[in-house]
Design a protein around this motif. Structure first.
Motif, PDB file in Angstrom:
ATOM      1  N   ASP A 123      13.184  10.072  13.090  1.00  0.00           N
ATOM      2  CA  ASP A 123      11.437   9.907  12.746  1.00  0.00           C
ATOM      3  C   ASP A 123      11.242   8.678  12.299  1.00  0.00           C
ATOM      4  N   PHE A 124      10.425   7.614  12.984  1.00  0.00           N
ATOM      5  CA  PHE A 124      10.334   6.361  12.693  1.00  0.00           C
ATOM      6  C   PHE A 124       9.181   6.403  12.252  1.00  0.00           C
ATOM      7  N   GLY A 125       8.879   5.243  10.797  1.00  0.00           N
ATOM      8  CA  GLY A 125       7.917   5.690   9.766  1.00  0.00           C
ATOM      9  C   GLY A 125       7.157   6.608   9.309  1.00  0.00           C
ATOM     10  N   CYS A 126       8.615   7.177   8.829  1.00  0.00           N
ATOM     11  CA  CYS A 126       8.766   8.871   8.254  1.00  0.00           C
ATOM     12  C   CYS A 126       7.951   8.766   6.773  1.00  0.00           C
ATOM     13  N   GLY A 127       7.677   7.198   6.665  1.00  0.00           N
ATOM     14  CA  GLY A 127       6.848   7.763   4.775  1.00  0.00           C
ATOM     15  C   GLY A 127       7.192   8.059   4.038  1.00  0.00           C
ATOM     16  N   GLN A 162      -5.550  15.049   1.038  1.00  0.00           N
ATOM     17  CA  GLN A 162      -6.637  14.452   2.059  1.00  0.00           C
ATOM     18  C   GLN A 162      -5.957  15.465   4.142  1.00  0.00           C
ATOM     19  N   ARG A 163      -4.524  14.576   3.553  1.00  0.00           N
ATOM     20  CA  ARG A 163      -4.194  14.599   4.951  1.00  0.00           C
ATOM     21  C   ARG A 163      -3.721  15.700   5.482  1.00  0.00           C
ATOM     22  N   TYR A 164      -4.037  16.747   5.013  1.00  0.00           N
ATOM     23  CA  TYR A 164      -3.364  18.947   4.839  1.00  0.00           C
ATOM     24  C   TYR A 164      -3.654  19.146   6.319  1.00  0.00           C
ATOM     25  N   GLU A 165      -4.311  19.003   6.691  1.00  0.00           N
ATOM     26  CA  GLU A 165      -4.892  19.470   8.522  1.00  0.00           C
ATOM     27  C   GLU A 165      -4.140  18.443   9.066  1.00  0.00           C
ATOM     28  N   TYR A 166      -4.124  17.281   8.916  1.00  0.00           N
ATOM     29  CA  TYR A 166      -3.099  15.951   9.614  1.00  0.00           C
ATOM     30  C   TYR A 166      -1.760  16.635  10.117  1.00  0.00           C
ATOM     31  N   TYR A 167      -1.229  17.335   8.713  1.00  0.00           N
ATOM     32  CA  TYR A 167       0.714  17.967   8.446  1.00  0.00           C
ATOM     33  C   TYR A 167       0.375  18.808   9.547  1.00  0.00           C
ATOM     34  N   PHE A 215       1.042  -1.065  -0.048  1.00  0.00           N
ATOM     35  CA  PHE A 215       0.577   0.171   0.210  1.00  0.00           C
ATOM     36  C   PHE A 215       0.417   1.316   0.151  1.00  0.00           C
ATOM     37  N   TYR A 216       1.876   1.291   1.037  1.00  0.00           N
ATOM     38  CA  TYR A 216       2.785   2.511   1.251  1.00  0.00           C
ATOM     39  C   TYR A 216       3.484   2.708  -0.859  1.00  0.00           C
ATOM     40  N   ASP A 217       3.963   1.771  -0.705  1.00  0.00           N
ATOM     41  CA  ASP A 217       4.882   1.575  -2.408  1.00  0.00           C
ATOM     42  C   ASP A 217       3.937   2.614  -3.320  1.00  0.00           C
ATOM     43  N   ASP A 273      12.999  -1.893   8.425  1.00  0.00           N
ATOM     44  CA  ASP A 273      12.021  -2.352   9.147  1.00  0.00           C
ATOM     45  C   ASP A 273      12.862  -2.456  10.594  1.00  0.00           C
ATOM     46  N   VAL A 274      12.378  -1.432  10.856  1.00  0.00           N
ATOM     47  CA  VAL A 274      13.036  -1.563  12.115  1.00  0.00           C
ATOM     48  C   VAL A 274      12.701  -2.768  13.338  1.00  0.00           C
ATOM     49  N   GLU A 275      11.844  -3.263  13.199  1.00  0.00           N
ATOM     50  CA  GLU A 275      11.081  -5.085  13.963  1.00  0.00           C
ATOM     51  C   GLU A 275      12.675  -5.903  13.218  1.00  0.00           C
ATOM     52  N   THR A 276      13.085  -5.999  11.965  1.00  0.00           N
ATOM     53  CA  THR A 276      13.489  -6.732  11.682  1.00  0.00           C
ATOM     54  C   THR A 276      15.421  -6.618  11.353  1.00  0.00           C
ATOM     55  N   GLY A 305      15.787   9.419   8.944  1.00  0.00           N
ATOM     56  CA  GLY A 305      14.489   9.164   8.801  1.00  0.00           C
ATOM     57  C   GLY A 305      14.418   7.848   8.312  1.00  0.00           C
ATOM     58  N   ILE A 306      13.119   6.894   8.840  1.00  0.00           N
ATOM     59  CA  ILE A 306      13.255   5.107   8.264  1.00  0.00           C
ATOM     60  C   ILE A 306      11.644   5.572   8.259  1.00  0.00           C
ATOM     61  N   ASP A 307      12.011   4.483   6.767  1.00  0.00           N
ATOM     62  CA  ASP A 307      10.664   3.314   7.122  1.00  0.00           C
ATOM     63  C   ASP A 307      10.755   2.475   6.156  1.00  0.00           C
ATOM     64  N   ARG A 308       9.882   1.045   6.236  1.00  0.00           N
ATOM     65  CA  ARG A 308      10.281  -0.303   5.717  1.00  0.00           C
ATOM     66  C   ARG A 308       9.776  -0.064   4.055  1.00  0.00           C
ATOM     67  N   SER A 309       8.954   0.987   3.472  1.00  0.00           N
ATOM     68  CA  SER A 309       8.469   0.706   2.598  1.00  0.00           C
ATOM     69  C   SER A 309       9.673   1.850   1.715  1.00  0.00           C
ATOM     70  N   ALA A 345       8.031   9.675  16.455  1.00  0.00           N
ATOM     71  CA  ALA A 345       6.957   8.448  15.858  1.00  0.00           C
ATOM     72  C   ALA A 345       5.322   8.777  15.518  1.00  0.00           C
ATOM     73  N   THR A 346       5.003   8.702  14.234  1.00  0.00           N
ATOM     74  CA  THR A 346       3.549   9.208  14.601  1.00  0.00           C
ATOM     75  C   THR A 346       3.152   8.748  13.845  1.00  0.00           C
ATOM     76  N   HIS A 347       1.871   8.243  13.703  1.00  0.00           N
ATOM     77  CA  HIS A 347       1.009   7.188  12.718  1.00  0.00           C
ATOM     78  C   HIS A 347       1.494   5.895  12.475  1.00  0.00           C
ATOM     79  N   ILE A 389       7.434  13.333   4.287  1.00  0.00           N
ATOM     80  CA  ILE A 389       6.635  14.970   4.469  1.00  0.00           C
ATOM     81  C   ILE A 389       6.856  16.048   5.440  1.00  0.00           C
ATOM     82  N   LEU A 390       6.817  14.970   6.641  1.00  0.00           N
ATOM     83  CA  LEU A 390       7.301  15.910   7.887  1.00  0.00           C
ATOM     84  C   LEU A 390       8.509  16.278   7.650  1.00  0.00           C
ATOM     85  N   THR A 391       9.223  14.773   7.958  1.00  0.00           N
ATOM     86  CA  THR A 391      11.363  14.686   7.810  1.00  0.00           C
ATOM     87  C   THR A 391      11.317  15.814   7.746  1.00  0.00           C
TER      88      THR A 391
END
Ligand SMILES: C[S@@+](CC[C@H](N)C(=O)[O-])C[C@H]1O[C@@H](n2cnc3c(N)ncnc32)[C@H](O)[C@@H]1O
Length: 394
Positions: free
Chosen positions: A102-106, A78-83, A62-64, A154-157, A125-129, A169-171, A109-111
């Motif tokens: 920034d964990f899970g930075c996607g 859609q997430r403008y106001e979230y940012y 999905f994120y890819d 992937d921080v889990e592995t 910034g790290i992300d697994r996508s 770590a946001t969302h 955009i914010l990083t």
């Protein structure tokens, strides 16, 4: 930089990323249909649905896909106001921090915003996508940011070395949106009790345990962690908070809920936590439900108010309905039913009277409460709601 300058830079930054602030659903969906083909929309809806299963590969897929240059400006507008909400609140705590993760930075955009607003900060910034990180790297380069690195991991592995005095770590920590959390001990209470095995099961099935453990290892002893997740419901908020507290994280300030709009819909995400590692809790964790304003209502005043005869005399669909129901000490229960599922979840439905006022009360172990009161002439309506609920439980 002062708050107004940060806000202005945030707006310029979101525009640079191609995000538009749309406030009408009609306008947004017309624009979305102009920008994306029906097949693209169908595929995105499919991938979003798959992601809800909680499978790692589906989430990455999905994120890819959303990192595609035609898709992300539309989707993330859609997430403008979230940012806006998260970005400004987060930056208010950077203070003298030097190294930020920034964990899970996607897509970053914010990083990239943080890197632009705080040029003296070193950011990772790290992300697994992989596609998200490739785009983040490309955008950071275009912005000429030298104080920022993006890593696909992937921080889990995989393990990251280093020490950070600020971790954001946001969302990203508790994505498992399909996970209802931990039920209360009974329909009469919002209390979750203290069962370490249920807590551990929650942390493990949602992936929270390993993510938090890794982040805590990376946090400098005097560092701060900023966390915001979809944890508005008590069933998720309580075990999430206990997972934070269980790792020695303490609240630096009371945790306020985050509210923003996804176009026209007001979203309430649950608290924004500013945390530090320490053994002395100065701010207590709040495990109580949010009591909606003015609900510790003056019941008598409401009952006395002259109303449309078809309307209930009183209606409360929030947690405070329990408080009001408990205050109906003179009530006579006409009929009631409590159902318990094999996993311990309970639901209670009660039809009763107080003087000549009739009521229906429903409560379950996922913190839902409902109290409806009607005058005698309308009591039959409550009977039919009662039967309807019973049919739903069958
Ligand atoms: C909803 S996005 C949030 C992006 C960004 N933090 C924001 O607030 O806009 C969640 C991100 O977390 C990433 N993520 C989830 N679990 C991860 C893990 N174990 N390691 C690295 N990234 C992860 C996902 O790939 C996804 O890009």
């Amino acid at each position: 930089m002062d708050k107004d300058s940060l806000r202005q830079l945030l707006h310029e930054h979101l525009a640079w990323w191609g995000l538009t602030h749309v406030t009408s659903d009609q306008e947004y969906f017309a624009w979305q249909r102009q920008q994306l083909s029906p097949d693209e929309l169908k595929q995105l809806a499919f991938l979003a649905e798959q992601k809800r299963n909680g499978d790692r590969r589906d989430e990455i897929a999905f994120y890819d896909r959303t990192a595609h240059s035609r898709i992300y400006p539309v989707l993330y507008s859609q997430r403008y106001e979230y940012y806006e909400a998260i970005g400004l609140r987060t930056m208010a705590h950077f203070g003298t921090a030097r190294d930020l993760l920034d964990f899970g930075c996607g897509l970053g955009i914010l990083t990239t915003l943080y890197a632009r607003c705080f040029p003296d900060l070193n950011l990772v910034g790290i992300d697994r996508s992989p596609a998200s990180i490739a785009l983040a790297q490309q955008q950071a380069k275009k912005l000429g940011l030298r104080n920022l690195r993006f890593l696909c991991m992937d921080v889990e592995t995989e393990s990251l070395s280093g020490s950070f005095d600020m971790i954001v770590a946001t969302h990203a920590l508790l994505q498992a949106e399909q996970d209802p959390g931990i039920p209360s001990e009974s329909w009469r209470t919002f209390d979750r009790g203290d069962d370490p095995s249920r807590q551990m099961a929650f942390e493990q099935r949602t992936g929270l345990a390993v993510r938090l453990d890794r982040l805590c290892q990376l946090l400098h002893p005097q560092g701060r962690m900023i966390v915001s997740e979809k944890t508005r419901q008590l069933a998720r908020r309580v075990p999430f908070q206990r997972a934070l507290a269980g790792r020695g994280l303490q609240l630096v300030q009371p945790a306020d809920p985050i509210r923003y709009r996804i176009i026209e819909e007001v979203v309430e995400d649950g608290p924004f936590y500013v945390l530090s590692k320490g053994d002395q809790a100065s701010v207590a964790w709040d495990e109580l439900p949010e009591l909606d304003d003015g609900t510790l209502v003056n019941l008598n005043a409401m009952l006395e108010k002259c109303r449309d005869a078809n309307e209930p005399l009183y209606e409360n669909h929030g947690p405070s309905a329990q408080v009001v129901w408990e205050e109906l000490t003179e009530r006579t229960v006409i009929r009631e039913l409590t159902r318990e599922k094999p996993d311990g979840r309970q639901v209670h439905v009660e039809r009763g009277m107080v003087d000549d006022t009739h009521y229906l009360y429903c409560a379950n172990t996922y913190d839902q409460r409902q109290l409806v009161m009607m005058e005698e002439a309308r009591a039959v309506l409550l009977d039919s709601y009662y039967q309807e609920i019973l049919r739903g439980l069958a």
